[in-house]
Design a protein around this motif. Structure first.
Motif, short mmCIF file in Angstrom:
data_model
loop_
_atom_site.label_atom_id
_atom_site.label_comp_id
_atom_site.label_asym_id
_atom_site.label_seq_id
_atom_site.Cartn_x
_atom_site.Cartn_y
_atom_site.Cartn_z
N ARG A 27 1.01 -0.81 -0.18
CA ARG A 27 0.11 -0.15 -0.01
C ARG A 27 1.04 1.43 -0.23
N GLN A 28 2.16 1.05 1.00
CA GLN A 28 3.34 2.42 1.17
C GLN A 28 3.48 2.84 -0.30
N LEU A 29 3.28 1.25 -1.09
CA LEU A 29 3.78 1.84 -2.55
C LEU A 29 3.85 2.51 -3.86
N GLU A 30 2.03 2.25 -3.58
CA GLU A 30 1.64 2.26 -4.94
C GLU A 30 1.34 4.13 -4.77
N GLY A 31 1.67 4.15 -6.09
CA GLY A 31 1.88 4.96 -6.48
C GLY A 31 2.82 5.69 -6.88
N ALA A 32 3.86 5.04 -6.46
CA ALA A 32 5.65 5.49 -6.05
C ALA A 32 5.86 5.42 -7.71
N ASP A 33 7.03 6.34 -8.19
CA ASP A 33 7.47 6.69 -9.19
C ASP A 33 8.94 5.43 -8.96
N LEU A 34 8.74 4.13 -9.19
CA LEU A 34 9.56 3.02 -9.39
C LEU A 34 10.17 2.51 -10.82
N ASP A 35 10.91 2.20 -10.96
CA ASP A 35 12.23 2.40 -12.32
C ASP A 35 11.27 0.88 -12.53
N THR A 36 11.83 0.55 -13.91
CA THR A 36 11.14 -0.97 -14.77
C THR A 36 11.45 -2.19 -13.82
N ARG A 37 12.43 -2.85 -13.29
CA ARG A 37 12.74 -3.86 -12.38
C ARG A 37 11.72 -3.55 -11.12
N ALA A 38 11.56 -2.40 -10.44
CA ALA A 38 11.00 -2.45 -8.64
C ALA A 38 9.04 -2.14 -9.42
N LYS A 39 9.31 -1.96 -10.93
CA LYS A 39 7.97 -2.16 -10.81
C LYS A 39 7.87 -3.65 -11.35
N ALA A 40 8.01 -4.28 -11.76
CA ALA A 40 8.26 -5.83 -12.17
C ALA A 40 7.98 -6.21 -10.81
N SER A 41 8.90 -6.07 -9.67
CA SER A 41 8.81 -6.88 -8.48
C SER A 41 8.29 -6.94 -8.23
N HIS A 42 7.45 -6.05 -7.87
CA HIS A 42 6.21 -4.74 -7.20
C HIS A 42 4.90 -5.61 -7.87
N GLN A 43 5.22 -5.78 -8.89
CA GLN A 43 3.37 -6.52 -9.70
C GLN A 43 3.77 -8.33 -9.52
N ARG A 44 4.83 -8.58 -9.01
CA ARG A 44 4.92 -10.64 -9.09
C ARG A 44 4.39 -10.37 -8.14
N VAL A 45 5.15 -9.45 -6.68
CA VAL A 45 4.41 -9.37 -4.97
C VAL A 45 2.86 -9.69 -4.62
N VAL A 46 2.35 -8.11 -6.18
CA VAL A 46 0.89 -8.14 -5.42
C VAL A 46 0.55 -9.28 -5.90
N GLU A 47 0.51 -10.03 -7.22
CA GLU A 47 -0.52 -11.54 -7.43
C GLU A 47 0.45 -12.43 -6.49
N TYR A 48 1.36 -12.46 -6.10
CA TYR A 48 1.61 -13.08 -4.78
C TYR A 48 0.37 -12.94 -3.51
N HIS A 49 1.04 -11.74 -3.18
CA HIS A 49 -0.08 -11.30 -2.35
C HIS A 49 -1.46 -11.83 -2.09
N ASP A 50 -1.90 -11.67 -3.42
CA ASP A 50 -3.47 -11.99 -4.03
C ASP A 50 -3.57 -13.20 -3.51
N SER A 51 -3.22 -13.79 -4.00
CA SER A 51 -2.39 -15.37 -3.80
C SER A 51 -2.78 -16.18 -2.13
#
Length: 264
Positions: A27-51
């Motif tokens: 939640r803290q990182l939502e909308g943060a200005d992340l680079d490509t690597r960090a965005k991909a990592s964030h998306q993977r963890v969001v998917e893991y979090h939901d599962s």
């Protein structure tokens, strides 16, 4: 809160606690200005979090949580922090032994303790992303062994100023160390007197009472702490609450068992 009625519920509560921490970081990182690597990592963890959230909901009914789930959640969180900040982090772990105290006397205590120790090892030993950490508690955990990543663990005892190390000095006498934390906990009389004098200078109602009257009352009520044989320590929370209430009332009303009411 880690008290549990079964081994399965203990696993679930540990996993749910870490899942909650992961959720806060996402939640803290939502909308943060992340680079490509960090965005991909964030998306993977969001998917893991939901599962994992669905997994926790199912196990609430079927108690099929795996003992490795808590470790897996931490690993995902650790990877996310590394990818976002590209640096090592510091872990501050207060009351790390609370789960161990909660399971004492349970028939599944040994299995739960082994699982919990494994989780702490994952955080503090087998973790290249960790810069340093601080654990505060009473019970020792088996973190140090040859070849581990925790060979630089340093125990800071809350005991008397000089304590025996078990080794001898160059004269053959028992070596006494002096890195105790006894002076870092609670307030001594000098510190409390400074607080009282500062409060008397700032608050009119408190100034009605002399420093000696207030100190006598505080000493009678709140200096019952003794750390490692060093007595005369004042409860900081109780002292602060006493002065706050004294500002609004009288000295008799202000004396209460504040710490007891916190259930800590």
């Amino acid at each position: 809160e880690v008290s549990a009625s079964s081994l399965g519920t203990f696993y679930k509560k540990l996993a749910a606690s870490l899942h909650s921490t992961l959720d806060r970081w996402l939640r803290q990182l939502e909308g943060a200005d992340l680079d490509t690597r960090a965005k991909a990592s964030h998306q993977r963890v969001v998917e893991y979090h939901d599962s994992m959230e669905l997994h926790l909901e199912k196990t609430a009914q079927h108690w099929e949580l795996q003992e490795s789930d808590a470790e897996n959640i931490f690993v995902r969180l650790s990877n996310l922090l590394h990818d976002v900040y590209m640096s090592q982090y510091v872990v501050l772990f207060d009351e790390y032994d609370k789960p161990l105290k909660a399971i004492r006397g349970q028939p599944w205590e040994k299995a739960a303790a082994e699982m919990y120790t494994s989780l702490v090892n994952k955080i503090f030993k087998d973790n290249n992303d960790l810069k340093c950490g601080l654990l505060v508690g009473v019970y020792k955990l088996p973190l140090v062994d040859i070849g581990s990543g925790a060979n630089c663990v340093h125990f800071l005892p809350l005991t008397v100023h000089g304590y025996h190390s078990g080794l001898n000095d160059d004269r053959g006498q028992p070596a006494v160390l002096h890195n105790s934390l006894v002076d870092m906990f609670a307030h001594d009389g000098t510190e409390v007197r400074l607080l009282v004098e500062a409060a008397r200078g700032r608050y009119r109602r408190i100034s009605y009472y002399s420093t000696e009257v207030i100190m006598t009352t505080l000493t009678k009520w709140y200096d019952g702490y003794a750390f490692g044989g060093t007595g005369g320590k004042f409860n900081p929370y109780a002292v602060a609450m006493f002065l706050r209430e004294l500002e609004h009332g009288n000295v008799n009303f202000a004396t209460q068992d504040y710490w007891q009411d916190t259930e800590n």
